[in-house]
Design an enzyme around this catalytic site. Structure first.
Site, short mmCIF file in Angstrom:
data_model
loop_
_atom_site.label_atom_id
_atom_site.label_comp_id
_atom_site.label_asym_id
_atom_site.label_seq_id
_atom_site.Cartn_x
_atom_site.Cartn_y
_atom_site.Cartn_z
N SER A 26 10.54 3.56 6.79
CA SER A 26 8.44 3.39 6.84
C SER A 26 8.83 1.87 6.56
O SER A 26 7.92 1.36 7.56
CB SER A 26 8.59 3.94 5.33
OG SER A 26 8.18 5.51 4.73
N ARG A 30 6.18 -1.20 9.77
CA ARG A 30 5.54 -1.54 8.92
C ARG A 30 5.78 -3.37 9.59
O ARG A 30 4.92 -4.00 10.04
CB ARG A 30 5.53 -1.60 8.01
CG ARG A 30 4.71 -0.23 7.26
CD ARG A 30 4.96 -0.06 5.60
NE ARG A 30 4.18 0.74 5.57
CZ ARG A 30 3.97 2.19 5.72
NH1 ARG A 30 5.36 2.62 6.42
NH2 ARG A 30 3.44 3.63 4.68
N GLY A 95 4.21 10.82 12.93
CA GLY A 95 2.49 10.71 12.30
C GLY A 95 2.15 9.03 12.04
O GLY A 95 0.78 8.60 12.20
N GLN A 169 -1.43 6.69 5.01
CA GLN A 169 -0.65 5.69 5.52
C GLN A 169 -2.41 6.00 6.68
O GLN A 169 -2.24 4.39 7.48
CB GLN A 169 -0.21 7.04 7.16
CG GLN A 169 0.86 7.21 6.51
CD GLN A 169 1.52 8.07 7.11
OE1 GLN A 169 0.61 8.61 8.27
NE2 GLN A 169 3.28 8.78 7.42
N SER A 195 0.96 9.62 -2.73
CA SER A 195 1.78 8.42 -1.93
C SER A 195 1.62 7.42 -2.66
O SER A 195 2.13 6.77 -1.73
CB SER A 195 2.20 8.85 -0.68
OG SER A 195 2.33 10.18 -0.41
N ASP A 309 8.89 13.11 -0.66
CA ASP A 309 10.29 13.16 0.20
C ASP A 309 12.16 13.24 -0.50
O ASP A 309 12.39 14.35 -0.41
CB ASP A 309 10.51 11.57 0.94
CG ASP A 309 9.25 11.14 2.22
OD1 ASP A 309 8.47 12.32 2.01
OD2 ASP A 309 9.23 10.25 1.93
#
Length: 312
Positions: A26, A30, A95, A169, A195, A309
């Site tokens: 993640s 970014r 995604g 997201q 999330s 997760d």
């Protein structure tokens, strides 16, 4: 021909040892996007080299950003060549790449065609696409799904509402495009956000990159015309991956030392340590390494809405 056994006997063992947590995917996504948008020479170390990260890197290259890869280190040169013709970018099954870069592409010059696997084309993007269209973005899409055709341009910005119940997201993508806009963005998530730690993660990384972000819960305010400033940075270890070894040590009565973790990380999956501690495991830190051991565990109840997760 010998008969096959009717059953298998599995003997439980004790998980012991010392490992290094792999880099966070993640954070890798970014930081790569922020590095590209910085427009300056910057270096990102300890990137997680995986299929999804390669998709993000190749997508950024297709969008004209120039980078050099050396093992798990990426150096952005600060240069970008705006594509003269429409660029076709295949996003595989990522995604995260699709949702983050769809927002970025809408706010920078160029024409882009985003597609992906059949599975990726089934993943919803309507809330994000609707928000972008309300901001004046030029996007064609398949009723809220991939493939997308994006004609990027300078966007003014302003206040926008977005359904946050589908994916965090969407909000991360809008936040990362906000500094590129004239007025920036005031983002108002509506419905219960999922999330949330991933939204906090994006905010934290943007602040580290020199971006002003104001949090007036639930409103997120990001002024426009700001520059990402990464310089030289490093991707921290991934708590999602570390969680399996932590749990393995606890349930087997073992002892595992996991290195390369940030004790003060804002990763949501850091919650695995507090869950194990509440269940009776012993948790101790040695600089950037955490030791997990347990003699006896107790059942507990805990809310996992924000950390899906680590449910497995």
């Amino acid at each position: 021909m010998s008969a096959q056994p009717s059953h298998l006997l599995i003997h439980p063992g004790i998980l012991k040892g010392r490992i290094s947590a792999p880099p966070s995917k993640s954070i890798s996504h970014r930081l790569l996007i922020m590095g590209a948008l910085s427009g300056e020479n910057c270096t990102i170390n300890n990137i997680l080299m995986s299929e999804d990260i390669e998709i993000t890197l190749n997508a950024l290259a297709g969008m004209g950003f120039q980078w050099i890869l050396n093992k798990n280190q990426v150096n952005f040169t600060g240069n970008r060549i705006v594509p003269e013709k429409e660029v076709r970018i295949f996003l595989g099954n990522s995604g995260t790449t699709a949702r983050l870069l769809a927002a970025i592409a809408a706010a920078i010059p160029g024409k882009y065609h985003f597609s992906g696997t059949k599975r990726l084309q089934e993943r919803p993007m309507q809330p994000l696409l609707k928000a972008l269209e309300n901001l004046g973005a030029d996007i064609r899409h398949n009723r809220g799904f991939l493939p997308l055709q994006v004609s990027g341009k300078q966007l003014n910005g302003g206040k926008i509402e977005i359904d946050a119940s589908v994916s965090s997201q969407f909000i991360s993508g809008l936040m990362m495009m906000a500094p590129l806009m004239q007025r920036g963005l005031e983002i108002l998530p509506i419905n219960s956000a999922v999330s949330v730690p991933y939204i906090k993660l994006t905010i934290n990384l943007m602040k580290q990159a020199g971006i002003t972000v104001q949090e007036q819960d639930p409103l997120i305010i990001i002024p426009g015309q700001q520059k990402f400033e990464l310089g030289k940075c490093r991707v921290e270890g991934d708590y999602s991956s570390a969680s399996y070894f932590a749990v393995g040590a606890a349930i087997s009565g073992g002892d595992v030392l996991i290195e390369n973790l940030n004790r003060h990380s804002v990763q949501g999956d850091r919650k695995i340590l507090s869950i194990l501690a509440e269940a009776g495991a012993d948790i101790s830190w040695q600089n950037s390494a955490v030791r997990i051991s347990a003699r006896r565990l107790n059942g507990i109840d805990t809310d996992m809405k924000d950390v899906p997760d680590i449910v497995p």
